[in-house]
Motif scaffolding. Structure first.
Motif, PDB file in Angstrom:
ATOM      1  N   TYR A 102       0.948  -1.274  -0.179  1.00  0.00           N
ATOM      2  CA  TYR A 102       0.067   0.007  -0.125  1.00  0.00           C
ATOM      3  C   TYR A 102       0.865   1.245  -0.055  1.00  0.00           C
ATOM      4  CZ  TYR A 102      -4.716  -1.835   0.719  1.00  0.00           C
ATOM      5  OH  TYR A 102      -6.029  -2.531   0.350  1.00  0.00           O
ATOM      6  N   PHE A 103       1.830   1.173   0.944  1.00  0.00           N
ATOM      7  CA  PHE A 103       3.019   2.401   0.925  1.00  0.00           C
ATOM      8  C   PHE A 103       3.407   2.639  -0.394  1.00  0.00           C
ATOM      9  CE2 PHE A 103       7.148   4.119   1.400  1.00  0.00           C
ATOM     10  CZ  PHE A 103       6.888   5.217   2.024  1.00  0.00           C
ATOM     11  N   VAL A 104       4.018   1.696  -1.021  1.00  0.00           N
ATOM     12  CA  VAL A 104       4.587   1.679  -2.398  1.00  0.00           C
ATOM     13  C   VAL A 104       3.551   2.140  -3.467  1.00  0.00           C
ATOM     14  CG1 VAL A 104       6.071   0.603  -4.047  1.00  0.00           C
ATOM     15  CG2 VAL A 104       6.496   0.200  -1.839  1.00  0.00           C
ATOM     16  N   THR A 105       2.598   1.574  -3.357  1.00  0.00           N
ATOM     17  CA  THR A 105       1.490   2.130  -4.443  1.00  0.00           C
ATOM     18  C   THR A 105       1.032   3.572  -4.271  1.00  0.00           C
ATOM     19  OG1 THR A 105       0.573  -0.284  -4.450  1.00  0.00           O
ATOM     20  CG2 THR A 105      -0.864   1.407  -5.384  1.00  0.00           C
ATOM     21  N   ILE A 106       0.724   3.847  -3.086  1.00  0.00           N
ATOM     22  CA  ILE A 106       0.292   5.421  -2.960  1.00  0.00           C
ATOM     23  C   ILE A 106       1.155   6.262  -3.202  1.00  0.00           C
ATOM     24  CG2 ILE A 106      -0.290   7.056  -1.136  1.00  0.00           C
ATOM     25  CD1 ILE A 106      -2.015   4.595   0.438  1.00  0.00           C
ATOM     26  N   VAL A 107       2.515   6.017  -2.878  1.00  0.00           N
ATOM     27  CA  VAL A 107       3.683   7.046  -3.240  1.00  0.00           C
ATOM     28  C   VAL A 107       3.543   7.121  -4.619  1.00  0.00           C
ATOM     29  CG1 VAL A 107       6.050   7.378  -3.281  1.00  0.00           C
ATOM     30  CG2 VAL A 107       4.918   6.783  -0.942  1.00  0.00           C
ATOM     31  N   TYR A 108       3.810   6.094  -5.347  1.00  0.00           N
ATOM     32  CA  TYR A 108       3.982   6.043  -6.799  1.00  0.00           C
ATOM     33  C   TYR A 108       2.854   6.639  -7.420  1.00  0.00           C
ATOM     34  CZ  TYR A 108       3.389   4.181 -11.561  1.00  0.00           C
ATOM     35  OH  TYR A 108       3.206   3.776 -12.873  1.00  0.00           O
ATOM     36  N   MET A 109       1.476   6.378  -7.015  1.00  0.00           N
ATOM     37  CA  MET A 109       0.450   7.182  -7.515  1.00  0.00           C
ATOM     38  C   MET A 109       0.148   8.453  -7.248  1.00  0.00           C
ATOM     39  SD  MET A 109      -2.372   3.931  -6.984  1.00  0.00           S
ATOM     40  CE  MET A 109      -3.516   4.593  -7.907  1.00  0.00           C
ATOM     41  N   LEU A 110       0.777   9.169  -6.203  1.00  0.00           N
ATOM     42  CA  LEU A 110       0.936  10.496  -5.859  1.00  0.00           C
ATOM     43  C   LEU A 110       2.135  11.188  -6.862  1.00  0.00           C
ATOM     44  CD1 LEU A 110       0.921  10.528  -1.974  1.00  0.00           C
ATOM     45  CD2 LEU A 110      -0.695  11.463  -3.532  1.00  0.00           C
ATOM     46  N   TYR A 111       2.974  10.344  -7.160  1.00  0.00           N
ATOM     47  CA  TYR A 111       3.840  10.983  -8.171  1.00  0.00           C
ATOM     48  C   TYR A 111       3.173  11.081  -9.569  1.00  0.00           C
ATOM     49  CZ  TYR A 111       7.614  10.758 -11.719  1.00  0.00           C
ATOM     50  OH  TYR A 111       8.239  10.838 -12.661  1.00  0.00           O
ATOM     51  N   ARG A 112       2.494   9.881 -10.044  1.00  0.00           N
ATOM     52  CA  ARG A 112       1.821   9.860 -11.125  1.00  0.00           C
ATOM     53  C   ARG A 112       0.654  10.709 -11.293  1.00  0.00           C
ATOM     54  NH1 ARG A 112      -1.673   4.478 -12.718  1.00  0.00           N
ATOM     55  NH2 ARG A 112      -3.204   5.843 -11.561  1.00  0.00           N
ATOM     56  N   GLY A 113      -0.025  11.024 -10.093  1.00  0.00           N
ATOM     57  CA  GLY A 113      -1.133  11.848 -10.168  1.00  0.00           C
ATOM     58  C   GLY A 113      -0.423  13.229 -10.257  1.00  0.00           C
ATOM     59  N   PHE A 114       0.718  13.805  -9.789  1.00  0.00           N
ATOM     60  CA  PHE A 114       1.080  15.075 -10.001  1.00  0.00           C
ATOM     61  C   PHE A 114       1.424  15.269 -11.504  1.00  0.00           C
ATOM     62  CE2 PHE A 114       5.261  17.759 -10.216  1.00  0.00           C
ATOM     63  CZ  PHE A 114       4.715  18.954  -9.617  1.00  0.00           C
ATOM     64  N   SER A 115       1.934  14.209 -12.242  1.00  0.00           N
ATOM     65  CA  SER A 115       2.103  14.426 -13.517  1.00  0.00           C
ATOM     66  C   SER A 115       0.839  14.825 -14.342  1.00  0.00           C
ATOM     67  CB  SER A 115       2.641  12.984 -14.334  1.00  0.00           C
ATOM     68  OG  SER A 115       4.069  12.916 -13.610  1.00  0.00           O
ATOM     69  N   VAL A 116      -0.333  13.987 -13.814  1.00  0.00           N
ATOM     70  CA  VAL A 116      -1.666  14.496 -14.517  1.00  0.00           C
ATOM     71  C   VAL A 116      -2.067  15.850 -14.152  1.00  0.00           C
ATOM     72  CG1 VAL A 116      -3.938  13.730 -14.195  1.00  0.00           C
ATOM     73  CG2 VAL A 116      -2.361  12.028 -14.432  1.00  0.00           C
ATOM     74  N   ILE A 117      -2.034  16.117 -12.965  1.00  0.00           N
ATOM     75  CA  ILE A 117      -2.178  17.820 -12.606  1.00  0.00           C
ATOM     76  C   ILE A 117      -1.607  18.531 -13.405  1.00  0.00           C
ATOM     77  CG2 ILE A 117      -2.044  19.291 -10.558  1.00  0.00           C
ATOM     78  CD1 ILE A 117      -2.647  17.105  -8.754  1.00  0.00           C
ATOM     79  N   ILE A 118      -0.185  18.441 -13.911  1.00  0.00           N
ATOM     80  CA  ILE A 118       0.354  19.319 -14.534  1.00  0.00           C
ATOM     81  C   ILE A 118      -0.161  19.385 -15.972  1.00  0.00           C
ATOM     82  CG2 ILE A 118       2.625  19.577 -15.918  1.00  0.00           C
ATOM     83  CD1 ILE A 118       4.287  18.437 -13.417  1.00  0.00           C
ATOM     84  N   LEU A 119      -0.565  18.210 -16.498  1.00  0.00           N
ATOM     85  CA  LEU A 119      -1.235  18.133 -18.050  1.00  0.00           C
ATOM     86  C   LEU A 119      -2.662  19.087 -17.749  1.00  0.00           C
ATOM     87  CD1 LEU A 119      -0.462  14.422 -18.805  1.00  0.00           C
ATOM     88  CD2 LEU A 119       0.433  16.594 -19.841  1.00  0.00           C
ATOM     89  N   LEU A 120      -3.558  18.760 -16.605  1.00  0.00           N
ATOM     90  CA  LEU A 120      -4.568  19.535 -16.540  1.00  0.00           C
ATOM     91  C   LEU A 120      -4.289  21.023 -16.550  1.00  0.00           C
ATOM     92  CD1 LEU A 120      -6.464  17.381 -13.900  1.00  0.00           C
ATOM     93  CD2 LEU A 120      -6.685  17.363 -16.469  1.00  0.00           C
ATOM     94  N   THR A 121      -3.207  21.511 -15.761  1.00  0.00           N
ATOM     95  CA  THR A 121      -3.075  22.835 -16.002  1.00  0.00           C
ATOM     96  C   THR A 121      -2.590  23.441 -17.136  1.00  0.00           C
ATOM     97  OG1 THR A 121      -0.871  22.266 -15.434  1.00  0.00           O
ATOM     98  CG2 THR A 121      -2.637  22.943 -13.493  1.00  0.00           C
ATOM     99  N   GLN A 122      -2.209  22.537 -18.172  1.00  0.00           N
ATOM    100  CA  GLN A 122      -1.766  22.943 -19.284  1.00  0.00           C
ATOM    101  C   GLN A 122      -2.941  23.063 -20.256  1.00  0.00           C
ATOM    102  OE1 GLN A 122       1.138  20.144 -20.504  1.00  0.00           O
ATOM    103  NE2 GLN A 122       2.890  21.227 -19.174  1.00  0.00           N
ATOM    104  N   GLY A 123      -4.271  22.715 -19.939  1.00  0.00           N
ATOM    105  CA  GLY A 123      -5.426  22.697 -20.902  1.00  0.00           C
ATOM    106  C   GLY A 123      -5.935  21.443 -21.243  1.00  0.00           C
ATOM    107  N   TYR A 124      -5.309  20.352 -20.957  1.00  0.00           N
ATOM    108  CA  TYR A 124      -5.936  19.198 -21.281  1.00  0.00           C
ATOM    109  C   TYR A 124      -7.203  18.801 -20.249  1.00  0.00           C
ATOM    110  CZ  TYR A 124      -1.626  17.756 -23.775  1.00  0.00           C
ATOM    111  OH  TYR A 124      -0.413  17.672 -24.616  1.00  0.00           O
TER     112      TYR A 124
END
Length: 421
Positions: A102-124
């Motif tokens: 769970y710890f590894v998965t949540i850390v990884y997905m927080l990192y992945r979610g940050f990448s998604v947020i960046i794309l959303l701020t770019q207008g996607y």
């Protein structure tokens, strides 16, 4: 023909539920689902196209095969009276391993979610991010793709039945419930998908029925569940809006069930008109894809060309017309893959094999219950309750989740097996 098939499916589902004294057996649910899908599709709402008789024949053959495979196992499986109780306690969860994952998965997905947020701020929109998930979020790393598809997603699939079982029969603190909800939200944000909330609902509902004599929830836990339900519904609504313009909720629900039938009709027509078949690759592709992906990435051998061709044939993600101004993709039912593999004969025998698998899983829970058998059953039921989509074993993450259960469930020592739940 559609009305006759739908009516027959309802009759079989009623007989099955009466004979097995349970509404959660796979046979009942499969036939209820197809009665709904076929019945709704025959109504032709939202200008859905008519379905050819040939496609209905394929479904009849598939449902008959599933029925025969299921009934044969139900008849020969060794039985004992009053056995539908969770009384065997030969297995236990490896909680230290689970908390680490769970710890590894949540850390990884927080990192992945940050990448998604960046794309959303770019207008996607979240829908665009979902469509370009591999290239835009994971980057070009082959090993990042391998980890996401064959490790991270499979572990998430594995978490859900484990958390459901733990909630009803595990530790009293119910930590896995909270951790699984966090994982579900992060997963939905990370890839723009909402189906994971449906999976969570399926697993907890069926686990509640399996553990019906053990259901004893405190007032504090009921408040926590209510809060999580509200947050989950809110998250689904927000994610739906973030994915961009779409049809109304009512139309989406209708098409999720009914749309699979005209879509299957279209795909079967393409198979017949091009005489294209996968000759057995499709049925086990969920296990074969990670195998070939890994060994080709480290340079041992390349993908067999026939397997690559089969992947192209199995790809149903492109949108096609299933009605006037109605486009659709993905949802094709398991029969598409069976037909692609072996024609009408393949539909019968693969469906019978699926019936055998489902019947074995149900009977092991009914007559030889333990947490491992229940976890497998919950995953099988996830596939059954998504019958409008596909043969779920073509999804590597789903197929591998069954294997990953062995890493988090262990057999107790012989002297511990004397104590029963």
């Amino acid at each position: 023909m559609a009305a006759f098939i739908a009516f027959t499916c309802i009759v079989i589902s009623i007989i099955s539920s009466r004979m097995q004294r349970s509404v959660i057996n796979p046979l009942t649910i499969i036939f209820v689902f197809f009665s709904l899908m076929i019945g709704l599709a025959s109504m032709g709402l939202y200008n859905l196209y008519d379905v050819r008789d040939d496609t209905y024949i394929v479904m009849i053959v598939g449902l008959l095969g599933f029925l025969i495979g299921y009934v044969v196992i139900s008849v020969v499986f060794p039985k004992k009276r009053n056995a539908y109780l969770v009384t065997e306690n030969r297995y236990e969860f490896k909680y230290d391993t689970l908390y680490f994952l769970y710890f590894v998965t949540i850390v990884y997905m927080l990192y992945r979610g940050f990448s998604v947020i960046i794309l959303l701020t770019q207008g996607y929109t979240l829908g665009e991010v979902r469509g370009a998930f591999t290239s835009e979020v994971l980057g070009s790393s082959v090993w990042a793709v391998i980890y996401e598809n064959y490790v991270n997603k499979a572990i998430i699939f594995m978490f859900i039945p484990i958390a459901a079982i733990d909630f009803f029969a595990g530790k009293k603190d119910k930590r896995l419930l909270i951790l699984t909800f966090i994982v579900a939200v992060l997963s939905a944000i990370g890839d723009g998908g909402r189906v994971i909330f449906y999976y969570v609902f399926i697993h907890f509902l069926i686990a509640a029925i399996v553990y019906k004599k053990r259901l004893n929830i405190s007032k504090k836990m009921k408040r926590i569940i209510l809060v999580l339900l509200v947050l989950g519904v809110t998250a689904m609504y927000i994610i739906t809006k973030m994915r961009g313009p779409s049809a109304s909720i009512i139309q989406q629900l209708y098409l999720y069930l009914a749309g699979a039938i005209p879509h299957l009709d279209y795909r079967l027509y393409i198979i017949d008109s091009t005489n294209s078949h996968t000759n057995g690759w499709a049925f086990l592709s969920g296990y074969l894809k990670p195998f070939f992906h890994v060994i080709s990435s480290i340079g041992i051998i390349n993908y067999p060309q026939s397997f690559l061709n089969s992947l192209d044939l199995m790809n149903v993600d492109n949108f096609v017309n299933i009605g006037d101004r109605i486009t659709f993709n993905a949802f094709v039912t398991p029969f598409f893959y069976y037909y692609l593999d072996g024609g009408i004969i393949g539909v019968f025998f693969y469906s019978a094999a699926y019936g055998v698998i489902c019947s074995l899983s149900y009977n092991y829970v009914k007559y030889k219950p333990n947490i491992k058998n229940i976890a497998i059953y919950l995953l099988i039921m996830q596939g059954v309750l998504t019958s409008m989509v596909r043969w779920q074993f073509v999804i590597s993450a789903y197929a591998l989740s069954f294997l990953y259960l062995n890493f988090v469930i262990k057999k107790k020592k012989d002297n511990d097996n004397l104590d029963e739940i």
